[in-house]
Design an enzyme around this catalytic site. Sequence first.
Site, PDB file in Angstrom:
ATOM      1  N   ALA A 123      41.514  56.196  59.435  1.00  0.00           N
ATOM      2  CA  ALA A 123      41.601  55.936  60.878  1.00  0.00           C
ATOM      3  C   ALA A 123      41.571  54.440  61.161  1.00  0.00           C
ATOM      4  O   ALA A 123      40.505  53.858  61.397  1.00  0.00           O
ATOM      5  CB  ALA A 123      40.463  56.661  61.594  1.00  0.00           C
ATOM      6  N   GLU A 126      44.676  52.032  66.616  1.00  0.00           N
ATOM      7  CA  GLU A 126      44.025  52.220  67.920  1.00  0.00           C
ATOM      8  C   GLU A 126      45.071  52.047  69.015  1.00  0.00           C
ATOM      9  O   GLU A 126      46.148  51.485  68.761  1.00  0.00           O
ATOM     10  CB  GLU A 126      42.931  51.165  68.121  1.00  0.00           C
ATOM     11  CG  GLU A 126      41.844  51.218  67.073  1.00  0.00           C
ATOM     12  CD  GLU A 126      40.737  50.202  67.326  1.00  0.00           C
ATOM     13  OE1 GLU A 126      40.851  49.406  68.294  1.00  0.00           O
ATOM     14  OE2 GLU A 126      39.761  50.222  66.570  1.00  0.00           O
ATOM     15  N   GLU A 364      52.726  53.430  58.599  1.00  0.00           N
ATOM     16  CA  GLU A 364      52.392  52.601  57.434  1.00  0.00           C
ATOM     17  C   GLU A 364      53.244  51.329  57.418  1.00  0.00           C
ATOM     18  O   GLU A 364      53.789  50.926  56.392  1.00  0.00           O
ATOM     19  CB  GLU A 364      52.502  53.415  56.158  1.00  0.00           C
ATOM     20  CG  GLU A 364      51.399  54.466  56.155  1.00  0.00           C
ATOM     21  CD  GLU A 364      51.431  55.431  55.003  1.00  0.00           C
ATOM     22  OE1 GLU A 364      51.995  55.078  53.970  1.00  0.00           O
ATOM     23  OE2 GLU A 364      50.874  56.529  55.144  1.00  0.00           O
TER      24      GLU A 364
END
Length: 390
Positions: A123, A126, A364
């Site tokens: 995680a 954001e 990614e």
Amino acid sequence: MIRNPQSFAKLLADVRHFVRTECMPMEELVDRTDEIPEGLVERMRTMGLFGHSIPEAYGGAGLTTEELALVNIEVSQVATTFRARFGGNTGIASESLVVDGTPEQKEKWLPQLASGRLTGCFALTEPEAGSDATAQKTIAVRDGHDFIITGQKCYITNAPIAGLFTVFARTEPQTQGATGISAFLIERGTPGLSTPPSYRKMGQHGSPVGEVILDKVRVPASAIVGGVEGQGFRTAMKALNKQRINLAGLCVGPAIRLVDEMVRRAQSRQQFGQPVGDFQLVQQMIAESNTEVHAARALVLETARKRDAGEDVTMEASMCKLFASEVCGRVADRAVQVFGGNGYIADNVAERFYRDVRLFRLYEGTSQTHLINIAKRTVAAVAAADQAAT
Ligand SMILES: Cc1cc2nc3c(=O)[nH]c(=O)nc-3n(C[C@H](O)[C@H](O)[C@H](O)COP(=O)(O)OP(=O)(O)OC[C@H]3O[C@@H](n4cnc5c(N)ncnc54)[C@H](O)[C@@H]3O)c2cc1C
């Protein structure tokens, strides 16, 4: 590096058999229901798919980078959602622990991740920290021997079903950028951590992706990966650097499958009294696709071998991710074209893969992020060579 060609050939053959006989027949159902049947997940566990990259000492297969790339090229020839179910555990959800975890952390978590009894997630992203992942707003404030973490993560693969969360948070609120960020290992069930239901997505149905809400989550300082504060961003980059080669392999698999599907369709579909595959303009789409697939595969495997040999492949890993994901997108686009109108209709293999693989150019590191990284490193390498020559 392939350590034992004979046993590795057997592993690859088993994976290929599983993918073709047990996963491929389920593709349409999973796309429609947005769920992978638990029985199939259990088969993934018994086949050891969750632990391929985890060291043997912790119950995994300890595959080398090249071995893992070859496995990834096989497992991604079925809809990529199947790989996403176990791919976190054998990728970014375990890699932070593998590279930087303390012996106690590895002992506690890696065997559970390798067996697939526990699903992990990574995680980092954001709402305000996407391509600029250093703009972390999640805060971890020290309170005695604990930290209290508050913030929000978004677009996290497997968050809705994960039991272990690697959460990145700023432990030094006065810092900006990559410094002052730490990685925390947080178990589901820890008060204050919650995961809303999965998003509805363009593709990769069956792969749950969602938010992680952290509302004053109290964890002991021993939950910091490696036990050292402020190293989190470095840990994330180490994990992502290897993951870029993994992901590039996962882009090659769908492209191989789509070339096969294109050829079959071009041979069976008749227009103007002959198979459309007899037309040279259709052959061009097949030839360009297959050439690009070969180039991407070669780049991925060469980079994997260099990494296994201990070379710094930071730039090459970026090149792999950029090139293979762009190739995969182009091949998927051509596949729809070769299928004609049928390729635009739901439940067609080309339509499904076209939606699924769009993600590869986004996560990614977007293609733009990798281009910037490659340019920066190319310029630096030339400058270093010039300096060495003077
Ligand atoms: C299905 C899915 C699964 C995901 N899984 C995970 C996960 O498991 N864990 C996790 O942490 N994250 C995950 N992500 C997040 C993913 O890594 C981010 O979406 C990605 O990093 C891009 O960030 P962003 O979406 O905020 O785009 P933005 O950063 O808002 O970018 C928008 C556009 O601007 C471009 N751009 C941004 N900065 C620059 C620049 N400097 N120069 C040129 N162009 C620029 C981008 O390339 C892009 O085209 C997932 C995302 C999705 C959609």
